[in-house]
Write a protein that holds these residues in place. Sequence first.
Motif, PDB file in Angstrom:
ATOM      1  N   ARG A   1       1.329  -1.697   0.104  1.00  0.00           N
ATOM      2  CA  ARG A   1       0.359   0.161  -0.475  1.00  0.00           C
ATOM      3  C   ARG A   1       0.618   1.864  -0.279  1.00  0.00           C
ATOM      4  NH1 ARG A   1      -4.542  -3.216  -2.182  1.00  0.00           N
ATOM      5  NH2 ARG A   1      -4.719  -4.680  -0.108  1.00  0.00           N
ATOM      6  N   LEU A   2       1.515   1.065  -0.487  1.00  0.00           N
ATOM      7  CA  LEU A   2       2.402   2.202  -0.567  1.00  0.00           C
ATOM      8  C   LEU A   2       2.580   3.871  -1.785  1.00  0.00           C
ATOM      9  CD1 LEU A   2       6.103   0.625  -0.686  1.00  0.00           C
ATOM     10  CD2 LEU A   2       4.797   1.399   0.829  1.00  0.00           C
TER      11      LEU A   2
ATOM     12  N   LYS B   1      -1.001   4.435  -3.086  1.00  0.00           N
ATOM     13  CA  LYS B   1      -2.875   4.679  -3.980  1.00  0.00           C
ATOM     14  C   LYS B   1      -3.074   5.477  -5.124  1.00  0.00           C
ATOM     15  CE  LYS B   1      -3.559   7.100  -0.050  1.00  0.00           C
ATOM     16  NZ  LYS B   1      -3.641   7.902   0.421  1.00  0.00           N
TER      17      LYS B   1
ATOM     18  N   GLU C   1      -9.512   7.536   6.823  1.00  0.00           N
ATOM     19  CA  GLU C   1      -8.147   8.275   6.477  1.00  0.00           C
ATOM     20  C   GLU C   1      -8.732   9.582   7.517  1.00  0.00           C
ATOM     21  OE1 GLU C   1      -4.918   9.801   3.179  1.00  0.00           O
ATOM     22  OE2 GLU C   1      -6.586   8.095   3.031  1.00  0.00           O
TER      23      GLU C   1
ATOM     24  N   PRO D   1      -3.804   3.655   4.038  1.00  0.00           N
ATOM     25  CA  PRO D   1      -2.260   3.691   3.624  1.00  0.00           C
ATOM     26  C   PRO D   1      -2.129   3.937   5.316  1.00  0.00           C
ATOM     27  CG  PRO D   1      -3.469   5.926   3.728  1.00  0.00           C
ATOM     28  CD  PRO D   1      -4.226   4.991   3.571  1.00  0.00           C
ATOM     29  N   ARG D   2      -0.037   3.075   5.473  1.00  0.00           N
ATOM     30  CA  ARG D   2       0.790   3.796   6.861  1.00  0.00           C
ATOM     31  C   ARG D   2       0.252   5.140   6.755  1.00  0.00           C
ATOM     32  NH1 ARG D   2       2.226  -0.889   7.982  1.00  0.00           N
ATOM     33  NH2 ARG D   2       2.895  -2.721   5.963  1.00  0.00           N
TER      34      ARG D   2
ATOM     35  N   ARG E   1      -0.999  -0.436  11.539  1.00  0.00           N
ATOM     36  CA  ARG E   1      -1.332  -0.073  10.351  1.00  0.00           C
ATOM     37  C   ARG E   1      -0.939   1.608  10.543  1.00  0.00           C
ATOM     38  NH1 ARG E   1      -0.983  -2.102   6.288  1.00  0.00           N
ATOM     39  NH2 ARG E   1      -1.194  -1.302   3.992  1.00  0.00           N
TER      40      ARG E   1
END
Length: 318
Positions: free
Chosen positions: A55-56, A58, A109, A136-137, A170
């Motif tokens: 998931r680096l 998107k 998010e 995302p992280r 995460r």
Amino acid sequence: MSADRFTPETTRLDDAARAGWLYYVAGNTQDQIARKLGVSRQSAQRLVAMALSERLVKVRLDHPIGRCMDLAAALTDRYGLTLAEVAPSDPEAPDLLAGIAIAAAALLERVLKSPERRIVSLGTGRNLRAMVEQLPRMTCPQHVVVSRLGNMMQDGSATPYNATIRLAERIGAPHFPYPLPVLARDPAELAAMQAQQAARNTIDLCARADLSLVGIGQMDMTAPLHVDGFLSEAEMAELARAGAVGEITSWVYDAQGRILDCAFNRRVASAPLPCRPARDVIALASGQSKLPAIRAALAGRLITGLVTSEATAERLLD
């Protein structure tokens, strides 16, 4: 800079991020990436794939799809929701999870970007787990993640669809797993378990959650409660006679969205599911088999919002 920064894992992620940037942003071919990074073409291909799997990278549509926006507005108006998100459907796979997961991850998010403390409570299920994988992280130590129900299956094993721990990892936030099983043996045991300090603390956090994200389960023979061994065929038949059509975090309800007064619900150890909640309770749900359960949850105001597919939204508005 600390030498701990340069671990094999972080180095691989750095290489994957660089390869992902070269491929998706700079528009390089994999041959060009291989040359620029000094690796083989096969390694470049693996790095690009890793950028996606971790998931680096998107992928989001910048243009809203008008039909989905119209359906979301219609759902909000008809059912008195505070929020509705409708994800596009693949005509050949109308109930694919990916679209709902991406839409829900974007919603979550936005909440997590708040600098103020937010309590996020989660149910379980494939949709919720898929949502977390799309997130995302982030670094959000100010927030709290709490589970609304136990993680233990009937045989003592952990459910594969628990999303609480994965979300906390995460986003780098503290988390509170639910310290009780899904079901108690009887009401007396349930009362004793709920009297424990850890249980009281977790139930209180769930009651104060700024955002709760839950799944909706159907009540036929494919129901998670039956498949996972919590309800026998005889018990399913008994609940059907009582009018059961759906469940949220194991609380079973009827076609009007009323929590059933039944032997099963008197053993449910999950955090209470309020009617007409004052705080946001958003359901992630879609599919033909879940339609009666979704309609009932909407009718009974058990949820304040819904993230669903285009195909399901159309059926809910028929």
